[in-house]
Design a protein around this motif. Structure first.
Motif, mmCIF file in Angstrom:
data_model
loop_
_atom_site.group_PDB
_atom_site.id
_atom_site.type_symbol
_atom_site.label_atom_id
_atom_site.label_comp_id
_atom_site.label_asym_id
_atom_site.label_seq_id
_atom_site.Cartn_x
_atom_site.Cartn_y
_atom_site.Cartn_z
ATOM 1 N N ALA A 101 0.827 -1.211 0.000
ATOM 2 C CA ALA A 101 0.000 0.000 0.000
ATOM 3 C C ALA A 101 0.857 1.255 0.000
ATOM 4 C CB ALA A 101 -0.925 -0.005 1.220
ATOM 5 N N VAL A 102 2.073 1.150 0.535
ATOM 6 C CA VAL A 102 2.995 2.288 0.579
ATOM 7 C C VAL A 102 3.671 2.502 -0.767
ATOM 8 C CG1 VAL A 102 5.152 3.147 1.597
ATOM 9 C CG2 VAL A 102 3.419 2.079 3.060
ATOM 10 N N VAL A 103 4.201 1.421 -1.378
ATOM 11 C CA VAL A 103 5.045 1.570 -2.559
ATOM 12 C C VAL A 103 4.315 1.348 -3.876
ATOM 13 C CG1 VAL A 103 7.119 0.977 -1.271
ATOM 14 C CG2 VAL A 103 5.845 -0.838 -2.458
ATOM 15 N N GLY A 104 3.174 0.680 -3.853
ATOM 16 C CA GLY A 104 2.383 0.528 -5.064
ATOM 17 C C GLY A 104 2.844 -0.556 -6.009
ATOM 18 N N TYR A 105 3.583 -1.543 -5.530
ATOM 19 C CA TYR A 105 3.955 -2.702 -6.353
ATOM 20 C C TYR A 105 4.034 -3.937 -5.463
ATOM 21 C CZ TYR A 105 8.684 -1.367 -4.695
ATOM 22 O OH TYR A 105 9.764 -1.009 -3.937
ATOM 23 N N PRO A 106 3.982 -5.131 -6.047
ATOM 24 C CA PRO A 106 4.060 -6.345 -5.227
ATOM 25 C C PRO A 106 5.415 -6.454 -4.522
ATOM 26 C CG PRO A 106 3.147 -6.865 -7.383
ATOM 27 C CD PRO A 106 3.668 -5.459 -7.464
ATOM 28 N N VAL A 107 5.382 -6.691 -3.231
ATOM 29 C CA VAL A 107 6.584 -6.925 -2.436
ATOM 30 C C VAL A 107 6.866 -8.424 -2.462
ATOM 31 C CG1 VAL A 107 7.507 -6.906 -0.080
ATOM 32 C CG2 VAL A 107 6.312 -4.892 -0.986
ATOM 33 N N ARG A 108 8.030 -8.800 -3.021
ATOM 34 C CA ARG A 108 8.283 -10.215 -3.299
ATOM 35 C C ARG A 108 9.529 -10.769 -2.628
ATOM 36 N NH1 ARG A 108 9.269 -10.981 -8.816
ATOM 37 N NH2 ARG A 108 9.696 -8.771 -9.184
ATOM 38 N N GLY A 109 10.295 -9.917 -1.948
ATOM 39 C CA GLY A 109 11.507 -10.365 -1.283
ATOM 40 C C GLY A 109 11.402 -10.211 0.222
ATOM 41 N N MET A 110 12.445 -10.659 0.917
ATOM 42 C CA MET A 110 12.410 -10.644 2.378
ATOM 43 C C MET A 110 13.833 -10.784 2.920
ATOM 44 S SD MET A 110 10.189 -13.244 4.759
ATOM 45 C CE MET A 110 10.731 -13.707 6.398
ATOM 46 N N SER A 111 14.043 -10.313 4.144
ATOM 47 C CA SER A 111 15.202 -10.734 4.928
ATOM 48 C C SER A 111 14.670 -11.256 6.252
ATOM 49 C CB SER A 111 16.208 -9.594 5.137
ATOM 50 O OG SER A 111 15.688 -8.611 6.003
ATOM 51 N N TYR A 112 15.375 -12.235 6.819
ATOM 52 C CA TYR A 112 14.901 -12.892 8.034
ATOM 53 C C TYR A 112 15.144 -12.004 9.251
ATOM 54 C CZ TYR A 112 14.748 -17.142 5.179
ATOM 55 O OH TYR A 112 14.475 -18.077 4.202
ATOM 56 N N PRO A 113 14.093 -11.658 10.017
ATOM 57 C CA PRO A 113 14.287 -10.814 11.197
ATOM 58 C C PRO A 113 15.105 -11.552 12.257
ATOM 59 C CG PRO A 113 12.051 -11.694 11.153
ATOM 60 C CD PRO A 113 12.682 -12.053 9.839
ATOM 61 N N ASN A 114 16.060 -10.858 12.823
ATOM 62 C CA ASN A 114 16.998 -11.443 13.789
ATOM 63 C C ASN A 114 17.789 -12.609 13.178
ATOM 64 O OD1 ASN A 114 16.102 -9.714 15.910
ATOM 65 N ND2 ASN A 114 14.360 -11.076 16.257
ATOM 66 N N GLY A 115 17.809 -12.692 11.855
ATOM 67 C CA GLY A 115 18.505 -13.784 11.187
ATOM 68 C C GLY A 115 17.865 -15.139 11.435
ATOM 69 N N SER A 116 16.616 -15.158 11.863
ATOM 70 C CA SER A 116 15.956 -16.383 12.315
ATOM 71 C C SER A 116 15.221 -17.070 11.167
ATOM 72 C CB SER A 116 14.963 -16.042 13.428
ATOM 73 O OG SER A 116 14.197 -17.171 13.782
ATOM 74 N N PHE A 117 15.555 -18.340 10.904
ATOM 75 C CA PHE A 117 14.840 -19.128 9.905
ATOM 76 C C PHE A 117 15.198 -20.592 10.099
ATOM 77 C CE2 PHE A 117 18.982 -18.675 8.044
ATOM 78 C CZ PHE A 117 19.166 -19.760 7.207
ATOM 79 N N ASN A 118 14.471 -21.460 9.406
ATOM 80 C CA ASN A 118 14.786 -22.885 9.372
ATOM 81 C C ASN A 118 14.231 -23.458 8.073
ATOM 82 O OD1 ASN A 118 11.973 -23.390 9.840
ATOM 83 N ND2 ASN A 118 12.337 -23.264 12.056
#
Length: 267
Positions: A101-118
Motif C-alpha cells: 500500500a505504501v510503494v504501489g507494487y508487489p513486495v516479493r523479497g524478504m530478509s529474516y528478522p533477527n537472522g531467524s529461519f529454518n
C-alpha cells in the motif's frame, strides 16, 4: 554447436547489490549516498513499525525508496523460528500488504528478522508470495547463490568492506559471474561513527561501466528469465518467453535476447 553462457545485462559479468534492514531514519542519509554514486539497494522493512521511534513514516518511505526495492522483514520483527506457523503467515502477509500500500507494487523479497529461519520456514515462503530471503550469515566471496531462500551476502559493511571492494574491482575472468552483496543496518553507521566507510566504498565501486547495479529482486528476476529461455536442441535458436531481455555470451559474442523474441545464435 555454439557455446552459450549467461551474462548480466549488456554483457557485464559483475554485479553489485546492497541490502539494509528495519527502515530506520538513517536510511535517508544512506539512500542519498547510493543515489549519488548510482548504486541500488533493497530495504527490508517492518510495516507494522513504520512511524515508530527512529523509523520512517509511510510517506517518507514511499518517497525515499524510489528507484530501489522495498522488501519484507515481517510486520513486527519477531524471531520467527520460535513462532507458530499461523503467526509466521500473518507476519509475512500483513507486512507485504502494508508495504504494498505504501510503494504501489508487489513486495516479493524478504530478509529474516533477527537472522531467524529454518528449513520449514524456507519451504513456506514460495506459498506466501516471497521469492527470495536473506539471512545474516555471509560467504566472504563473490559467487551467485544456489538457494534464493538462503541467499547469503558477501559481507556485512563492517567486515573489511573496503578491502573486499578492492578485490571485487580486480576480478576480470569472464568465465564467471561475480556478485558482491553487502548487508547491514543504516543506524550502525551512526552508532559506529563510520559513515566514511560506506561513502568511500560507494565512491570506489559506483559509476563503473563493467558493473550491473541492481536490487535483490532485479537479480532474481533476471536469473529466472535466463532459466526460462527455450533453446533448440542444437542451441542455434533461443526463444525468450519473458518480458525482459536476457544477454548471452555466444562463442565470445554478446547477444541480447529480447523479451518475447526468438533469436538465432549462429554467426
Amino acid at each position: 554447436m555454439p557455446r552459450v553462457v549467461v551474462s548480466f545485462p549488456e554483457g557485464k559479468h559483475k554485479a553489485l547489490t546492497m541490502s539494509y534492514d528495519d527502515g530506520r531514519n538513517a536510511d535517508k542519509r544512506l539512500v542519498e549516498i547510493f543515489n549519488k554514486y548510482g548504486i541500488k539497494g533493497s530495504f527490508h522493512i517492518n510495516g507494522g513499525l513504520l512511524g515508530g521511534e527512529d523509523r520512517l513514516t509511510a510517506e517518507e518511505a514511499a518517497a525515499l525508496y524510489l528507484g530501489h526495492e522495498v522488501s519484507a522483514h515481517t510486520l513486527t520483527h519477531p524471531t520467527i523460528a520460535r513462532c507458530p506457523k499461523e503467526q509466521l503467515v500473518y507476519e509475512i502477509n500483513e507486512d507485504r500488504r502494508v508495504l504494498e500500500a505504501v510503494v504501489g507494487y508487489p513486495v516479493r523479497g524478504m530478509s529474516y528478522p533477527n537472522g531467524s529461519f529454518n528449513s520449514g520456514i524456507k519451504s513456506m515462503l514460495p506459498h506466501l508470495g516471497i521469492e527470495y530471503s536473506r539471512p545474516v550469515q555471509t560467504t566472504g566471496g563473490f559467487g551467485m547463490p544456489d538457494d534464493w531462500y538462503e541467499w547469503k551476502p558477501t559481507c556485512h559493511h563492517n567486515d573489511k568492506l573496503l578491502e573486499r571492494a578492492e578485490s571485487f574491482l580486480q576480478l576480470h575472468k569472464r568465465q564467471y559471474l561475480y556478485l558482491m552483496y553487502v548487508w547491514g543496518h543504516s543506524y550502525e553507521f551512526d552508532n559506529d561513527s563510520n559513515w566514511d566507510v560506506i561513502e568511500r566504498f560507494c565512491a570506489a565501486v559506483g559509476g563503473r561501466d563493467d558493473i550491473w547495479y541492481a536490487t535483490n529482486i532485479e537479480i532474481v528476476d533476471y536469473m529466472n528469465a535466463f532459466a526460462g529461455l527455450k533453446f533448440s536442441a542444437s542451441r542455434e535458436l533461443v526463444y525468450n518467453p519473458s518480458a525482459q531481455s536476457v544477454w548471452l555470451e555466444v562463442d565470445g559474442r554478446i547477444v541480447e535476447v529480447g523479451g518475447g523474441k526468438q533469436v538465432s545464435l549462429i554467426g
